[in-house]
Design a protein around this motif. Structure first.
Motif, PDB file in Angstrom:
ATOM      1  N   SER A  53       0.958  -1.400  -0.103  1.00 16.31           N
ATOM      2  CA  SER A  53      -0.361   0.102  -0.002  1.00 16.31           C
ATOM      3  C   SER A  53       1.260   0.837  -0.252  1.00 16.31           C
ATOM      4  CB  SER A  53      -1.096   0.268   1.219  1.00 16.31           C
ATOM      5  OG  SER A  53      -1.557   0.814   0.912  1.00 16.31           O
ATOM      6  N   ALA A  54       1.810   1.501   0.838  1.00 19.68           N
ATOM      7  CA  ALA A  54       2.786   2.130   0.919  1.00 19.68           C
ATOM      8  C   ALA A  54       3.194   1.961  -0.785  1.00 19.68           C
ATOM      9  CB  ALA A  54       3.704   1.862   1.913  1.00 19.68           C
ATOM     10  N   TYR A  55       3.454   1.634  -1.059  1.00 21.08           N
ATOM     11  CA  TYR A  55       4.279   1.706  -2.182  1.00 21.08           C
ATOM     12  C   TYR A  55       3.290   2.137  -3.425  1.00 21.08           C
ATOM     13  CZ  TYR A  55       6.348  -1.006  -6.970  1.00 21.08           C
ATOM     14  OH  TYR A  55       6.849  -0.874  -8.121  1.00 21.08           O
ATOM     15  N   VAL A  56       2.063   1.755  -3.782  1.00 20.28           N
ATOM     16  CA  VAL A  56       2.034   2.573  -4.331  1.00 20.28           C
ATOM     17  C   VAL A  56       1.401   3.830  -3.734  1.00 20.28           C
ATOM     18  CG1 VAL A  56      -1.077   2.743  -5.188  1.00 20.28           C
ATOM     19  CG2 VAL A  56       0.195   0.715  -5.146  1.00 20.28           C
ATOM     20  N   ARG A  57       1.331   4.041  -2.780  1.00 21.98           N
ATOM     21  CA  ARG A  57       1.498   5.452  -2.701  1.00 21.98           C
ATOM     22  C   ARG A  57       2.720   6.392  -2.702  1.00 21.98           C
ATOM     23  NH1 ARG A  57      -1.077   3.763   2.340  1.00 21.98           N
ATOM     24  NH2 ARG A  57       0.875   3.893   3.821  1.00 21.98           N
ATOM     25  N   GLY A  58       3.486   6.342  -2.477  1.00 17.41           N
ATOM     26  CA  GLY A  58       5.169   6.524  -3.480  1.00 17.41           C
ATOM     27  C   GLY A  58       5.186   6.871  -4.619  1.00 17.41           C
ATOM     28  N   ALA A  59       4.212   5.823  -5.374  1.00 11.74           N
ATOM     29  CA  ALA A  59       4.565   5.533  -7.232  1.00 11.74           C
ATOM     30  C   ALA A  59       3.462   6.525  -7.212  1.00 11.74           C
ATOM     31  CB  ALA A  59       3.498   5.184  -7.289  1.00 11.74           C
ATOM     32  N   VAL A  60       1.896   6.781  -6.814  1.00 16.34           N
ATOM     33  CA  VAL A  60       0.879   8.379  -6.449  1.00 16.34           C
ATOM     34  C   VAL A  60       1.945   9.709  -6.060  1.00 16.34           C
ATOM     35  CG1 VAL A  60      -0.512   9.119  -5.737  1.00 16.34           C
ATOM     36  CG2 VAL A  60      -0.313   6.618  -6.205  1.00 16.34           C
ATOM     37  N   SER A  61       2.497   9.485  -5.437  1.00 20.97           N
ATOM     38  CA  SER A  61       2.943  11.013  -4.583  1.00 20.97           C
ATOM     39  C   SER A  61       4.757  11.666  -5.326  1.00 20.97           C
ATOM     40  CB  SER A  61       4.417  10.359  -3.103  1.00 20.97           C
ATOM     41  OG  SER A  61       4.487  11.922  -2.775  1.00 20.97           O
ATOM     42  N   GLY A  62       4.990  10.171  -6.276  1.00 22.48           N
ATOM     43  CA  GLY A  62       6.247  10.762  -6.829  1.00 22.48           C
ATOM     44  C   GLY A  62       6.315  11.098  -8.599  1.00 22.48           C
ATOM     45  N   THR A  63       4.603  10.320  -9.072  1.00 22.37           N
ATOM     46  CA  THR A  63       4.581  10.652 -10.418  1.00 22.37           C
ATOM     47  C   THR A  63       3.621  11.296 -11.485  1.00 22.37           C
ATOM     48  OG1 THR A  63       3.743   8.732 -10.763  1.00 22.37           O
ATOM     49  CG2 THR A  63       6.454   8.559 -10.737  1.00 22.37           C
ATOM     50  N   MET A  64       2.572  11.409  -9.645  1.00 21.75           N
ATOM     51  CA  MET A  64       1.454  11.861 -10.433  1.00 21.75           C
ATOM     52  C   MET A  64       0.820  13.173 -10.284  1.00 21.75           C
ATOM     53  SD  MET A  64      -0.816   9.539 -10.969  1.00 21.75           S
ATOM     54  CE  MET A  64      -2.414  10.354 -11.664  1.00 21.75           C
ATOM     55  N   LEU A  65       0.322  13.877 -11.297  1.00 18.85           N
ATOM     56  CA  LEU A  65       0.368  15.299 -11.307  1.00 18.85           C
ATOM     57  C   LEU A  65      -0.490  16.077 -10.456  1.00 18.85           C
ATOM     58  CD1 LEU A  65      -0.228  16.177 -15.137  1.00 18.85           C
ATOM     59  CD2 LEU A  65       1.792  16.950 -14.064  1.00 18.85           C
ATOM     60  N   ARG A  66      -0.182  16.720  -9.786  1.00 23.33           N
ATOM     61  CA  ARG A  66      -1.614  17.218  -8.384  1.00 23.33           C
ATOM     62  C   ARG A  66      -2.448  18.212  -9.750  1.00 23.33           C
ATOM     63  NH1 ARG A  66       2.288  14.261  -6.752  1.00 23.33           N
ATOM     64  NH2 ARG A  66       2.667  14.809  -5.084  1.00 23.33           N
ATOM     65  N   ASN A  67      -3.681  17.380 -10.184  1.00 22.30           N
ATOM     66  CA  ASN A  67      -4.774  17.838 -11.198  1.00 22.30           C
ATOM     67  C   ASN A  67      -5.605  17.283  -9.873  1.00 22.30           C
ATOM     68  OD1 ASN A  67      -4.779  15.541 -11.730  1.00 22.30           O
ATOM     69  ND2 ASN A  67      -4.122  16.156 -13.955  1.00 22.30           N
ATOM     70  N   ASP A  68      -7.353  17.461 -10.963  1.00 22.39           N
ATOM     71  CA  ASP A  68      -8.041  16.797 -10.242  1.00 22.39           C
ATOM     72  C   ASP A  68      -8.633  15.549 -10.636  1.00 22.39           C
ATOM     73  OD1 ASP A  68      -7.836  16.330 -13.530  1.00 22.39           O
ATOM     74  OD2 ASP A  68     -10.125  17.378 -13.654  1.00 22.39           O
ATOM     75  N   ILE A  69      -7.693  14.114 -11.438  1.00 25.03           N
ATOM     76  CA  ILE A  69      -7.141  12.565 -11.034  1.00 25.03           C
ATOM     77  C   ILE A  69      -6.159  12.371  -9.643  1.00 25.03           C
ATOM     78  CG2 ILE A  69      -5.812  10.881 -11.588  1.00 25.03           C
ATOM     79  CD1 ILE A  69      -5.607  12.643 -14.723  1.00 25.03           C
ATOM     80  N   HIS A  70      -5.405  13.389  -8.759  1.00 23.79           N
ATOM     81  CA  HIS A  70      -4.529  14.091  -8.047  1.00 23.79           C
ATOM     82  C   HIS A  70      -5.845  13.459  -7.062  1.00 23.79           C
ATOM     83  CE1 HIS A  70      -2.429  14.801  -4.095  1.00 23.79           C
ATOM     84  NE2 HIS A  70      -1.729  13.336  -5.319  1.00 23.79           N
ATOM     85  N   ASN A  71      -7.242  14.886  -7.264  1.00 24.35           N
ATOM     86  CA  ASN A  71      -7.784  14.941  -5.823  1.00 24.35           C
ATOM     87  C   ASN A  71      -8.274  13.448  -5.568  1.00 24.35           C
ATOM     88  OD1 ASN A  71      -8.394  18.433  -7.584  1.00 24.35           O
ATOM     89  ND2 ASN A  71      -6.896  17.512  -5.684  1.00 24.35           N
ATOM     90  N   PHE A  72      -9.276  12.921  -6.952  1.00 25.84           N
ATOM     91  CA  PHE A  72     -10.523  11.717  -6.304  1.00 25.84           C
ATOM     92  C   PHE A  72      -9.583  10.692  -5.530  1.00 25.84           C
ATOM     93  CE2 PHE A  72     -13.415  14.182  -8.533  1.00 25.84           C
ATOM     94  CZ  PHE A  72     -14.682  13.765  -8.941  1.00 25.84           C
ATOM     95  N   ILE A  73      -7.833  10.025  -6.040  1.00 28.41           N
ATOM     96  CA  ILE A  73      -7.106   9.460  -5.614  1.00 28.41           C
ATOM     97  C   ILE A  73      -7.206   9.659  -4.018  1.00 28.41           C
ATOM     98  CG2 ILE A  73      -5.048   9.180  -5.241  1.00 28.41           C
ATOM     99  CD1 ILE A  73      -4.111   9.006  -8.423  1.00 28.41           C
ATOM    100  N   ARG A  74      -7.362  11.235  -4.021  1.00 30.41           N
ATOM    101  CA  ARG A  74      -6.968  11.449  -2.142  1.00 30.41           C
ATOM    102  C   ARG A  74      -8.229  12.184  -1.756  1.00 30.41           C
ATOM    103  NH1 ARG A  74      -1.885  12.767   0.216  1.00 30.41           N
ATOM    104  NH2 ARG A  74      -2.539  15.178   1.033  1.00 30.41           N
ATOM    105  N   LEU A  75      -9.347  11.784  -2.113  1.00 27.26           N
ATOM    106  CA  LEU A  75     -10.416  11.824  -1.044  1.00 27.26           C
ATOM    107  C   LEU A  75     -10.512   9.863  -1.818  1.00 27.26           C
ATOM    108  CD1 LEU A  75     -12.725  14.031  -3.652  1.00 27.26           C
ATOM    109  CD2 LEU A  75     -11.940  14.651  -1.344  1.00 27.26           C
ATOM    110  N   GLY A  76     -10.577   9.395  -2.079  1.00 26.51           N
ATOM    111  CA  GLY A  76     -10.465   7.606  -1.959  1.00 26.51           C
ATOM    112  C   GLY A  76      -9.979   7.397  -0.824  1.00 26.51           C
TER     113      GLY A  76
END
Length: 313
Positions: free
Chosen positions: A140-163
């Protein structure tokens, strides 16, 4: 984005967070069982707190043992919230929204699925259980790290964080509420050495012991632990921190889409109705009652976010 993309992202990360928190629930059961003369009794509390008790009883009846409870929570295909089922659900949603994810995030989710599929293909022996729970949390931490290091901070990232933080808020409340179910048969234990040990166990299960000791010192005290896990906005698994992240990401969506939806009002109300109370007020109201009310409010927010998907198209 399409509403179905928002929903896929939201549920993908709810499922991933749920897998980790189920592992934390099982770890709570293992630690709390060490303080009980009848270790199997604690598993009834764990199943009830995780809302997995009804399905378990339908399959196994009223008798609850550690082995069957752990198997039900980890790998039983009849349990929709078992780790194997929710990780598969996360991978299926990741495939649905593949074009919204970076290659690194997709590979992290896919690797998580393949690794846990192999680890959970057969009954987990008691000696192997700590390792399996550690792997679930690490992935789970590995996936969060991939998100943190590679995803744009846009609406996609917002829904990731909401979930992620809707699920985390709910599960943190459930893990804290294990205390209610554990001590309910014997209220005289409140304030005893056993009570302090159990509170310290809850703190450890939520990875809060380091932060707590930096803040309050070496001695675990129930009031300060509750303060830390419920109201301290610096603690990444506290209810207050989850509420702040939800509010922040909803504000980003409101700005990007130039509109507010009902979810915004509900999340703002969460801070006013629940997270503005002091810890003494919470204990006076009743910790169990507060947590149950909080979980009900989180469920209402979750349902409203799903209704509001259509506004993000």
């Amino acid at each position: 984005m399409l509403g179905k993309t928002a929903g896929g992202l939201y549920w993908m990360f709810r499922y991933l967070e749920r897998s980790e928190n189920t592992a934390r629930m099982i770890a709570a059961g293992m630690r709390l069982a060490l303080t009980s003369p009848d270790g199997d009794e604690e598993w009834s509390s764990i199943l009830q707190s995780a809302t997995m008790d009804w399905g378990y009883q339908q399959k196994y009846g009223a008798s609850i043992t550690r082995a069957t409870a752990v198997d039900w929570m980890l790998r039983d295909r009849e349990n929709p919230s078992s780790v194997i089922n929710v990780v598969e659900g996360a991978r299926n949603n990741a495939r649905l929204v593949r074009t919204a994810l970076t290659r690194e995030v997709w590979e992290a989710v896919n690797q998580t699925w393949m690794l846990l599929r192999d680890l959970l293909k057969s009954h987990v022996k008691e000696s192997d259980l700590p390792y399996v729970l550690q792997v679930i949390r690490q992935q789970s931490a590995y996936v969060r790290g991939a998100v943190s290091g590679t995803m744009l901070r846009n609406d996609i990232h917002n829904f990731i964080r909401l979930g992620t933080f809707i699920e985390r808020a709910d599960n943190t409340a459930r893990i804290i509420d294990v205390k209610y179910f554990v001590l309910l048969p014997n209220a005289s234990a409140v304030g005893s050495t056993l009570d302090n040990v159990q509170w310290d166990s809850i703190l450890r299960i939520l990875s809060g012991e380091g932060g707590y000791r930096l803040t309050y010192g070496q001695d675990p005290r129930p009031r300060e632990i509750a303060q830390f896990l419920i109201l301290d906005r610096r603690m990444p698994r506290s209810l207050a921190y989850c509420g702040a992240v939800l509010a922040s990401n909803m504000q980003h969506l409101a700005r990007d889409y130039d509109q507010r939806v009902h979810s915004h009002a509900l999340i703002e109300a969460l801070s006013v109705t629940h997270l503005s109370r002091g810890v003494d007020e919470i204990f006076e109201f009743g910790l169990h009652e507060f947590l149950q009310d909080f979980m009900g409010f989180i469920a209402e927010i979750s349902a409203q976010i799903e209704v509001d998907y259509r506004f993000y198209e």
